[in-house]
Scaffold this motif. Structure first.
Motif, mmCIF file in Angstrom:
data_model
loop_
_atom_site.group_PDB
_atom_site.id
_atom_site.type_symbol
_atom_site.label_atom_id
_atom_site.label_comp_id
_atom_site.label_asym_id
_atom_site.label_seq_id
_atom_site.Cartn_x
_atom_site.Cartn_y
_atom_site.Cartn_z
ATOM 1 N N LYS A 191 7.509 -36.175 -0.435
ATOM 2 C CA LYS A 191 6.681 -35.105 -0.999
ATOM 3 C C LYS A 191 7.283 -33.736 -0.687
ATOM 4 N N GLU A 192 7.743 -33.551 0.551
ATOM 5 C CA GLU A 192 8.374 -32.276 0.896
ATOM 6 C C GLU A 192 9.705 -32.093 0.166
ATOM 7 N N SER A 193 10.367 -33.184 -0.160
ATOM 8 C CA SER A 193 11.611 -33.076 -0.926
ATOM 9 C C SER A 193 11.360 -32.570 -2.339
ATOM 10 N N THR A 194 10.203 -32.909 -2.900
ATOM 11 C CA THR A 194 9.881 -32.350 -4.219
ATOM 12 C C THR A 194 9.675 -30.842 -4.104
ATOM 13 N N ASN A 195 9.008 -30.398 -3.057
ATOM 14 C CA ASN A 195 8.835 -28.955 -2.853
ATOM 15 C C ASN A 195 10.191 -28.277 -2.657
ATOM 16 N N TYR A 196 11.063 -28.940 -1.928
ATOM 17 C CA TYR A 196 12.410 -28.414 -1.677
ATOM 18 C C TYR A 196 13.188 -28.218 -2.988
ATOM 19 N N SER A 197 12.874 -29.047 -3.990
ATOM 20 C CA SER A 197 13.653 -29.076 -5.229
ATOM 21 C C SER A 197 13.045 -28.266 -6.366
ATOM 22 N N ARG A 198 11.949 -27.572 -6.108
ATOM 23 C CA ARG A 198 11.242 -26.884 -7.202
ATOM 24 C C ARG A 198 12.120 -25.874 -7.924
ATOM 25 N N THR A 199 12.778 -25.017 -7.179
ATOM 26 C CA THR A 199 13.564 -23.953 -7.808
ATOM 27 C C THR A 199 14.776 -24.520 -8.531
ATOM 28 N N ALA A 200 15.373 -25.567 -7.981
ATOM 29 C CA ALA A 200 16.523 -26.189 -8.641
ATOM 30 C C ALA A 200 16.127 -26.762 -9.994
ATOM 31 N N LEU A 201 14.970 -27.410 -10.074
ATOM 32 C CA LEU A 201 14.517 -27.933 -11.360
ATOM 33 C C LEU A 201 14.177 -26.796 -12.319
ATOM 34 N N GLU A 202 13.541 -25.752 -11.803
ATOM 35 C CA GLU A 202 13.252 -24.600 -12.655
ATOM 36 C C GLU A 202 14.541 -24.010 -13.220
ATOM 37 N N ASP A 203 15.559 -23.866 -12.390
ATOM 38 C CA ASP A 203 16.838 -23.332 -12.859
ATOM 39 C C ASP A 203 17.464 -24.247 -13.918
ATOM 40 N N ALA A 204 17.357 -25.557 -13.710
ATOM 41 C CA ALA A 204 17.901 -26.493 -14.692
ATOM 42 C C ALA A 204 17.176 -26.364 -16.021
ATOM 43 N N LEU A 205 15.876 -26.185 -15.974
ATOM 44 C CA LEU A 205 15.100 -26.013 -17.204
ATOM 45 C C LEU A 205 15.484 -24.725 -17.916
ATOM 46 N N TRP A 206 15.702 -23.663 -17.137
ATOM 47 C CA TRP A 206 16.121 -22.404 -17.748
ATOM 48 C C TRP A 206 17.496 -22.531 -18.377
ATOM 49 N N SER A 207 18.384 -23.263 -17.752
ATOM 50 C CA SER A 207 19.710 -23.472 -18.321
ATOM 51 C C SER A 207 19.611 -24.199 -19.661
ATOM 52 N N LEU A 208 18.746 -25.208 -19.732
ATOM 53 C CA LEU A 208 18.542 -25.905 -20.995
ATOM 54 C C LEU A 208 17.945 -24.975 -22.044
ATOM 55 N N ALA A 209 16.972 -24.171 -21.627
ATOM 56 C CA ALA A 209 16.302 -23.279 -22.570
ATOM 57 C C ALA A 209 17.250 -22.226 -23.140
ATOM 58 N N ARG A 210 18.270 -21.863 -22.375
ATOM 59 C CA ARG A 210 19.203 -20.831 -22.822
ATOM 60 C C ARG A 210 20.401 -21.402 -23.583
ATOM 61 N N ALA A 211 20.583 -22.714 -23.523
ATOM 62 C CA ALA A 211 21.748 -23.327 -24.170
ATOM 63 C C ALA A 211 21.573 -23.307 -25.685
ATOM 64 N N PRO A 212 22.518 -22.739 -26.418
ATOM 65 C CA PRO A 212 22.375 -22.672 -27.876
ATOM 66 C C PRO A 212 22.378 -24.044 -28.536
ATOM 67 N N GLU A 213 22.971 -25.060 -27.875
ATOM 68 C CA GLU A 213 23.010 -26.399 -28.460
ATOM 69 C C GLU A 213 21.661 -27.105 -28.392
ATOM 70 N N VAL A 214 20.775 -26.627 -27.517
ATOM 71 C CA VAL A 214 19.487 -27.282 -27.287
ATOM 72 C C VAL A 214 18.411 -26.638 -28.154
ATOM 73 N N LYS A 215 17.751 -27.466 -28.964
ATOM 74 C CA LYS A 215 16.653 -26.980 -29.802
ATOM 75 C C LYS A 215 15.312 -27.097 -29.089
ATOM 76 N N ASP A 216 15.118 -28.218 -28.416
ATOM 77 C CA ASP A 216 13.855 -28.408 -27.705
ATOM 78 C C ASP A 216 14.047 -29.405 -26.577
ATOM 79 N N VAL A 217 13.131 -29.330 -25.599
ATOM 80 C CA VAL A 217 13.196 -30.163 -24.395
ATOM 81 C C VAL A 217 11.872 -30.890 -24.221
#
Length: 422
Positions: A191-217
């Motif tokens: 459970k604490e590992s999920t908290n540890y990983s929150r920002t990393a997942l958020e950053d990964a989602l932002w990278s997908l959202a900014r990628a011109p090749e990606v239409k939707d997630v």
């Protein structure tokens, strides 16, 4: 009994010693499970590629590298995000039952009968990850999977490969795997590992959202991974006033989330939210254990979706709920029905990932769940009643306008109403 009451009182009134004993027995059974072959990440050659299928995925992880090519990553935490290109070979459908992961009985695996890794390539830079997406994202759809509690790196890789293959999803697969020690008694560490990983997942989602090749997630999260997903989306919503528009769908399967907490998380996503679909099952034994060790507060994935006020609340919130309680699967804990039931995993790949509603006559799911799934809301496509835990007032009222309740006050229209009985 008064019409309005704090539903948490009702929840705990029915949680007697019998339920606690049953949950403890389940925990002990889990701890005693033998498991499957370990160390399957070493690539093997496929002798008959024409008879097998291949799933290519991008794997992002906050796990610590293990230094062993057979496992790649451990359950310990890393301060940096690692990206890896992984290919998994899946045996012919005639050699396996849909909904199952065909683990090898011995190593190295035989691709003709087993799931087998055929390629592992480290991507040390974000540029290489972007190049990977340019090569693998033909239609612009991305399916991001976040696994649950008690999973190794290879567990999550094989599970995503199975989901992609069996669902027929026309989407680029990406896995986010966080540091689970894959030991039943390490629930709190996970459970604490999920908290540890929150920002990393958020950053990964932002990278997908900014990628011109990606239409939707589309995000598909399971069990404890639903907590990580909601926390990362909540961070994004607080930072930016809403969720990135390319994140279209969020699927929470067997969500291991406190009902009160989910209510607040959902609100704090902001007004710009993706579509939500929740898979629930009241016979989920793993969530019964989670409830026991979490203060006897109901988990979102185990509530009764036919009970009011949740049915109405979900319809008004625009969240779709699918009740799998009556669905039979090979999972003795009833915790992985979303992936192990062929009709359900096909529904994810062929309907939900495409953003389609589930209330029209085109939904055909087989005899096992045809009596369970039924549309109830014309405007939001609710399936099999409401499962949301957050009350309507919280869903409709901005955070800044809400008054903080006094200590001990019954939260008739606040987060206290979220804790419904299983």
């Amino acid at each position: 009994m008064p019409e309005k009451m704090d539903l948490r009182v009702r929840t705990r009134r029915f949680a007697g010693p019998g339920r606690a004993a049953s949950a403890l027995v389940t925990l002990l059974l889990l701890a005693g499970c033998g498991g499957h072959a370990k160390g399957v990440m070493t690539p093997v050659a496929v002798a008959n590629p024409a008879t097998t299928s291949q799933v290519d995925m991008l794997v992002a992880t906050t796990r610590q590298p293990s230094g062993d090519p057979a496992t790649l990553f451990s359950g310990e935490r890393s301060p940096t995000l690692s990206l890896t290109d992984v290919a998994v070979s899946i045996p012919p459908d005639s050699r396996r039952k849909p909904g199952t992961v065909q683990w090898p009985r011995r190593l190295p695996p035989n691709p003709d009968s087993d799931f087998a890794v055929t390629r592992v390539r480290e991507l040390p830079s974000r540029d290489e990850a972007r190049n990977w997406f340019r090569e693998h994202t033909a239609d612009g759809h991305v399916l991001l999977f976040v696994h649950g509690f008690n999973n190794t790196y290879e567990d999550s890789v094989f599970r995503l490969a199975q989901i992609v293959h069996d669902s027929g999803a026309q989407a680029t697969p990406m896995l986010f795997t966080w540091p689970s020690r894959a030991r039943v008694l390490d629930y709190n560490y996970d459970k604490e590992s999920t908290n540890y990983s929150r920002t990393a997942l958020e950053d990964a989602l932002w990278s997908l959202a900014r990628a011109p090749e990606v239409k939707d997630v589309t995000i598909l999260a399971h069990s404890m991974g639903t907590w990580l997903t909601m926390e990362s989306l909540r961070q994004m919503g607080i930072r930016d006033g809403g969720i990135a528009p390319k994140i279209k769908n969020v699927i929470l399967a067997s969500p291991d989330i406190d009902l009160d907490v989910f209510a607040k998380q959902f609100v704090e996503l902001g007004e710009r939210r993706p579509k939500f679909t929740i898979f629930v099952s009241q016979d989920d034994r793993a969530l019964a254990v989670s409830r026991l060790i979490s203060g006897d507060v109901s988990r979102l994935g185990a509530i009764d979706p036919t009970a009011e006020p949740y049915r109405t609340q979900l319809e008004r919130a625009g969240i779709t709920a699918i009740d799998l309680t009556k669905v039979q699967s090979g999972d003795r804990l009833n915790h992985g029905k979303f992936a192990e039931t062929p009709e359900i995993v096909q529904l994810i790949g062929q309907r939900i990932v495409k953003g389609q509603t589930l209330t029209d006559s085109q939904v055909t799911l087989g005899d096992g769940i045809s009596a369970v799934v039924a549309g109830t809301a014309k405007n939001v496509g609710t399936v099999a009643a409401a499962t949301i835990s957050a009350p309507v007032k919280i869903l409709e009222e901005p955070v800044s306008r809400r008054k903080r309740p006094k200590l001990g006050e019954t939260l008739q229209s606040g987060t206290g109403a979220a804790a419904a009985a299983n």
